[in-house]
Design a protein around this motif. Sequence first.
Motif, short mmCIF file in Angstrom:
data_model
loop_
_atom_site.label_atom_id
_atom_site.label_comp_id
_atom_site.label_asym_id
_atom_site.label_seq_id
_atom_site.Cartn_x
_atom_site.Cartn_y
_atom_site.Cartn_z
N THR A 65 66.68 124.48 -39.40
CA THR A 65 65.27 124.71 -39.72
C THR A 65 64.87 124.28 -41.12
O THR A 65 63.69 124.24 -41.42
CB THR A 65 64.93 126.20 -39.57
OG1 THR A 65 65.78 126.95 -40.46
CG2 THR A 65 65.13 126.69 -38.14
N CYS A 66 65.85 123.98 -41.99
CA CYS A 66 65.50 123.73 -43.38
C CYS A 66 66.49 122.78 -44.05
O CYS A 66 67.47 122.35 -43.43
CB CYS A 66 65.45 125.05 -44.14
SG CYS A 66 67.07 125.88 -44.22
N ALA A 67 66.23 122.49 -45.30
CA ALA A 67 67.10 121.59 -46.07
C ALA A 67 68.52 122.16 -46.20
O ALA A 67 69.50 121.41 -46.20
CB ALA A 67 66.51 121.32 -47.44
N HIS A 68 68.64 123.48 -46.28
CA HIS A 68 69.97 124.09 -46.35
C HIS A 68 70.75 123.78 -45.08
O HIS A 68 71.94 123.46 -45.14
CB HIS A 68 69.88 125.61 -46.54
CG HIS A 68 71.20 126.29 -46.45
ND1 HIS A 68 71.69 126.79 -45.26
CD2 HIS A 68 72.15 126.51 -47.37
CE1 HIS A 68 72.89 127.29 -45.47
NE2 HIS A 68 73.19 127.15 -46.76
N CYS A 69 70.09 123.87 -43.94
CA CYS A 69 70.74 123.56 -42.66
C CYS A 69 71.20 122.10 -42.65
O CYS A 69 72.31 121.79 -42.22
CB CYS A 69 69.77 123.79 -41.50
SG CYS A 69 69.20 125.49 -41.31
N ARG A 126 71.96 120.21 -45.19
CA ARG A 126 73.11 120.07 -46.08
C ARG A 126 74.38 120.63 -45.44
O ARG A 126 75.46 120.05 -45.58
CB ARG A 126 72.85 120.74 -47.42
CG ARG A 126 71.88 119.98 -48.30
CD ARG A 126 71.81 120.53 -49.71
NE ARG A 126 71.48 121.95 -49.79
CZ ARG A 126 70.24 122.44 -49.81
NH1 ARG A 126 69.20 121.62 -49.77
NH2 ARG A 126 70.03 123.74 -49.89
N ALA A 127 74.26 121.76 -44.76
CA ALA A 127 75.42 122.39 -44.12
C ALA A 127 76.01 121.49 -43.04
O ALA A 127 77.24 121.31 -42.97
CB ALA A 127 75.05 123.75 -43.54
N VAL A 128 75.16 120.91 -42.23
CA VAL A 128 75.63 120.02 -41.16
C VAL A 128 76.24 118.75 -41.77
O VAL A 128 77.31 118.30 -41.36
CB VAL A 128 74.47 119.68 -40.18
CG1 VAL A 128 74.86 118.55 -39.24
CG2 VAL A 128 74.08 120.92 -39.38
N THR A 129 75.58 118.20 -42.77
CA THR A 129 76.10 117.00 -43.43
C THR A 129 77.46 117.28 -44.05
O THR A 129 78.41 116.51 -43.88
CB THR A 129 75.11 116.52 -44.52
OG1 THR A 129 73.87 116.16 -43.88
CG2 THR A 129 75.66 115.31 -45.27
N ARG A 130 77.60 118.39 -44.75
CA ARG A 130 78.86 118.76 -45.39
C ARG A 130 79.97 118.94 -44.34
O ARG A 130 81.10 118.48 -44.54
CB ARG A 130 78.68 120.03 -46.21
CG ARG A 130 79.93 120.47 -46.96
CD ARG A 130 79.71 121.70 -47.81
NE ARG A 130 79.23 122.83 -47.01
CZ ARG A 130 78.01 123.38 -47.10
NH1 ARG A 130 77.14 122.93 -47.98
NH2 ARG A 130 77.67 124.38 -46.33
N ALA A 131 79.65 119.59 -43.23
CA ALA A 131 80.65 119.83 -42.19
C ALA A 131 81.17 118.51 -41.63
O ALA A 131 82.38 118.34 -41.42
CB ALA A 131 80.05 120.67 -41.07
N ILE A 133 79.89 120.77 -36.29
CA ILE A 133 78.52 121.27 -36.34
C ILE A 133 78.47 122.71 -35.84
O ILE A 133 77.87 123.59 -36.47
CB ILE A 133 77.58 120.36 -35.51
CG1 ILE A 133 77.52 118.96 -36.14
CG2 ILE A 133 76.18 120.97 -35.41
CD1 ILE A 133 76.86 117.91 -35.27
N VAL A 134 79.14 122.97 -34.73
CA VAL A 134 79.19 124.33 -34.17
C VAL A 134 79.86 125.29 -35.15
O VAL A 134 79.44 126.44 -35.30
CB VAL A 134 79.90 124.32 -32.80
CG1 VAL A 134 80.19 125.73 -32.31
CG2 VAL A 134 79.06 123.56 -31.77
N GLY A 135 80.86 124.80 -35.84
CA GLY A 135 81.58 125.62 -36.82
C GLY A 135 80.69 126.11 -37.96
O GLY A 135 80.99 127.11 -38.61
N GLU A 136 79.58 125.42 -38.18
CA GLU A 136 78.62 125.84 -39.20
C GLU A 136 77.59 126.83 -38.64
O GLU A 136 76.70 127.27 -39.35
CB GLU A 136 77.88 124.63 -39.78
CG GLU A 136 78.74 123.80 -40.72
CD GLU A 136 79.16 124.58 -41.96
OE1 GLU A 136 78.31 125.25 -42.59
OE2 GLU A 136 80.35 124.49 -42.31
#
Length: 68
Positions: free
Chosen positions: A14-18, A20-25, A59-62
């Motif tokens: 839903t947001c920039a944090h999401c 970043r989290a997916v990209t990092r994973a 992705i699921v792991g995040e």
Amino acid sequence: MNLANHTFSVTGMTCAHCERAVTRAIKNIDPQAEITIDLTAGRVEVGSMQPRDTLAAAIVGEGYGVAP
């Protein structure tokens, strides 16, 4: 290097944090991955040498859902 292109329908972003989290994973398992994220459409496009299942698991792991 021949990258395979994978497109995922991802729920819960839903947001920039999401984003970043997916990209990092994904980058944690493939630092060379090319990633494009469309938050509005819930779409993640990945160019990677990694198998689709491995990328989806990251992705699921995040904490996000990946549609089959």
